[in-house]
Write a protein that holds these residues in place. Sequence first.
Motif, PDB file in Angstrom:
ATOM      1  N   ILE A  81       0.852  -1.199   0.000  1.00 53.89           N
ATOM      2  CA  ILE A  81       0.000   0.000   0.000  1.00 53.89           C
ATOM      3  C   ILE A  81       0.880   1.238   0.000  1.00 53.89           C
ATOM      4  CG2 ILE A  81      -1.804   1.273   1.223  1.00 53.89           C
ATOM      5  CD1 ILE A  81      -2.629  -1.343   2.550  1.00 53.89           C
ATOM      6  N   ARG A  82       1.936   1.215   0.790  1.00 60.00           N
ATOM      7  CA  ARG A  82       2.817   2.387   0.887  1.00 60.00           C
ATOM      8  C   ARG A  82       3.608   2.621  -0.387  1.00 60.00           C
ATOM      9  NH1 ARG A  82       2.709   0.335   6.244  1.00 60.00           N
ATOM     10  NH2 ARG A  82       4.523  -1.041   5.978  1.00 60.00           N
ATOM     11  N   LEU A 101      -5.055   5.632  -3.970  1.00 62.54           N
ATOM     12  CA  LEU A 101      -5.770   5.085  -2.815  1.00 62.54           C
ATOM     13  C   LEU A 101      -7.277   5.003  -3.010  1.00 62.54           C
ATOM     14  CD1 LEU A 101      -3.759   6.623   0.180  1.00 62.54           C
ATOM     15  CD2 LEU A 101      -3.389   4.471  -1.084  1.00 62.54           C
ATOM     16  N   TRP A 114      -1.240   3.216   4.916  1.00 64.21           N
ATOM     17  CA  TRP A 114      -0.405   3.991   3.996  1.00 64.21           C
ATOM     18  C   TRP A 114       0.495   4.973   4.748  1.00 64.21           C
ATOM     19  CZ3 TRP A 114       0.033   9.226   2.629  1.00 64.21           C
ATOM     20  CH2 TRP A 114       0.729   9.494   1.442  1.00 64.21           C
ATOM     21  N   ALA A 159      -5.341  10.436   4.376  1.00 64.18           N
ATOM     22  CA  ALA A 159      -3.988   9.885   4.357  1.00 64.18           C
ATOM     23  C   ALA A 159      -2.956  10.986   4.599  1.00 64.18           C
ATOM     24  CB  ALA A 159      -3.727   9.184   3.029  1.00 64.18           C
TER      25      ALA A 159
END
Length: 646
Positions: free
Chosen positions: A23-24, A31, A68, A271
Motif C-alpha cells: 500500500i505504501r 488510494l 499507507w 492519508a
Amino acid sequence: MPQDAPTHTPGPLLAQIESPADIRALSVEQLPQLCDELRDFIVDIVSVHGGHFGASLGVVELTVALHWAYDTPSDQLVWDVGHQAYGHKILTGRREAFPTNRKYGGLSGFPKRSESEYDTFGVGHASTSISAALGMAKARDLKGTDQKVVAVIGDGSMTGGLAFEGLNNAGATDSDLLVVLNDNRISIDPNVGALHEYLATLSASGKWNALKGEVWELFDKLKGVGGGHLQRLAARVEDGLKAALTPGMLFEAFGFRYIGPVDGHDVVALARQLQRVRKLGGPILLHTLTVKGKGFAPAEADQVKWHAQSSPFDKLTGKSLATPTPAGTKPPKWQDVFGDALIELAEQDDRVVGVTAAMPSGTSLGKMMAEMPDRAFDVGIAEMHAVVFAAGLATQGMRPFCAIYSTFLQRAYDGVVHDVALQDLPVVFCMDRAGVAGADGPTHHGALDVSYMRAVQNMVVAAPMDEQDLRDLLYTALQHDGPFAVRYPRGAATGMALRDGFEAIPIGKGRKIRDGADLAFVTYGSIGQYAVEACERLDADGVRAAHYDLRFVKPIDAALLTEVFGRHTHVITVEDGVRDGGAGSAVVEWASDAGALDGTRVVRLGLPDRFIEHGSQRQLHDEVGIGPDGIVRAARALLGAEAEAA
C-alpha cells in the motif's frame, strides 16, 4: 482451515497487496481505487459467507489511510472491538484466506494476536483500545524505540468507562499516542447518552474547525520562532483560545490535542492528515466522521440490520438469498422468548423495568423499549453502570431485569457482587448467549457464568431447558426478593407449544425428564435437549438411561440428587459451560457433602480448561464432546469401563 471455500477475485490493485508495504508503494492518488476494490471485495465475501458488515464498510478509507501513512507492523495499530477490522485483515496478508472468516477452523472474526503480527491486541469486547495502546506506548518509551502507536475506537465504544480511564491516564502521561475516534453515530444499535450528543455537536461545526486548524498551525509556527518570551506568549494565547473556544475541549481537557472532525471517507485528505499527524508528538485525538455501511445502500439505510449478516444475500440489492422458512415452522429465538415474556410481565406488574448495555436488538429488550419506552433503558456500552443502575432502581422498589450477554456481564462482576448481592437487591440477571456463542468465538462464548454466579452469596442461579421454563423462571425471579440469575443460549429454542400465562417454579426444584435403570444423565440448561436425543439413541442399544434436569444449581435440588445417587451408580453431568466450578461440580460437591459418592462413578461433561475457538454451536459442542454423539460415547465408555472392571 476449511477447504470448500470458493475463490473470489480481487480488483487489480487489491490483487497486488500482500502486505501494507505494498500500500505504501502506491501514490496517494491511487488510494481511492484501492478503497473501491477493497469495499467491493468485502461485499463480495460477506454476501456469500456472512459476517460483520456495516462497520468494516464504514472504515475502508480509514483502514487504507492508516496502513499507507504508518509503518505497520512496526507501528502498532490497535482496533477496538474488531467488528471493523475486515479491511485490515484483507490488507495484511489474509486476503486469500478471508472466505474462511468466522468458519470452523478458519480466520477469526476479530483481530487476534496468534493469527497475525498486524493484530497487535486481541479484541472482541469494547473500549479496550486506548488502555492497551497506552501500555504499548509506555513499553516503547521504556525500551527507547520510536515506533508509533495508534488506537482506533468508535464513538459507541467511547461511551465505555474503560475508554475514559485510558484517556485520563494517557493525557496525563504526555506519551506519544494517537487515538482515532471513528464517529459513525452508531455501534450495533443507535448510540445513547450525553457523549453521543456532544460528538454530534462537534460534527456540525465544520467551518469553525477549518478555521481552528489554520489558527493552530499559526501558533505552531510562532512557537518555533523568536525568543522565549514570544514562544511562551504564543503558547498561553493558544491554551486560552482552546479552553474557551475549541469544540473538542472535552478531549483537550483530558490532555489530548484535538484535531477534527475530518471526513473519514476522503481517503486522500485523510492519508495526508495522518501523514502529518505521525510527525507530531504527545497524545493526539483525531476525530473522523464516517458512515456505517458506506458504499452499500441497504446497509447505509438500515445500519442496525446490516451490522452483521448470517445468510447469503444479493450483493447488488441486499435481498436475502436464503431459502425462506414456511410460516409457523421456525422456532423462536431464545432472546425473543425473553423479550416477549418481559413485556407480558411488565404489563402485569408496574415494578418491572428492563436494562441493557448497548444491546437492545441482541437481547430483544428493544421490543420493550418500543412498547414501553419509559420502562426500558439502554445505558450504552457500560455494563458495570448497567448493573449498578439496576441496583439503584431496585432500592426504590422497582424490579429490574438486566439483560446482558453472559460474556459481557463478566465486565460488571464487581457490581454483581458488591452492589447487588451484598445488599440482597432483587435484580434479575438475564444472561443471553450463555454457553458457546458460535462464530464470534472465544471473546463471545458465555463459558464462565455458572461458575462465577455460583460463587456469589445470596444469588439464585438457574437455567431453562426449554422456552416454557424460561418464561416461568422469569416469573419466578420476579416473585423473589433477592438477586436472581437466569442463563439461556444464542439461537433457536425448541419450538414447543407454550401455555398461556406463567407459573412459579419452586426455587431449587429440578425435574425428572425420564426414568431409566442403567445410568443417569443430570443436565443443566438447554444442553439437556442433546441428552434427550442421546437417551433415545441409547434405547436402541438396550441401554435405559434416566434423565434429570437440574433447573437450579444454586440452591441445588437435594431431593432430586438424593434420588439420582440413591438409584444410580453411573452418573453423567452435562452442561454448556466450563466444568471447573460448574453444574457438574455442584452435583459432585453436594454428593460428597451428603456422603452419597461411595460406589458411584460420576463423569462431568462440559467445556474443557481451554478457550474454545469459533465455529457453529453444533460444531463446537461436538468438538468438546457435549453434543449428542459425545454424550452417547461418554455413556458407552462409562458402562463399558464398568463391564471391563467386572
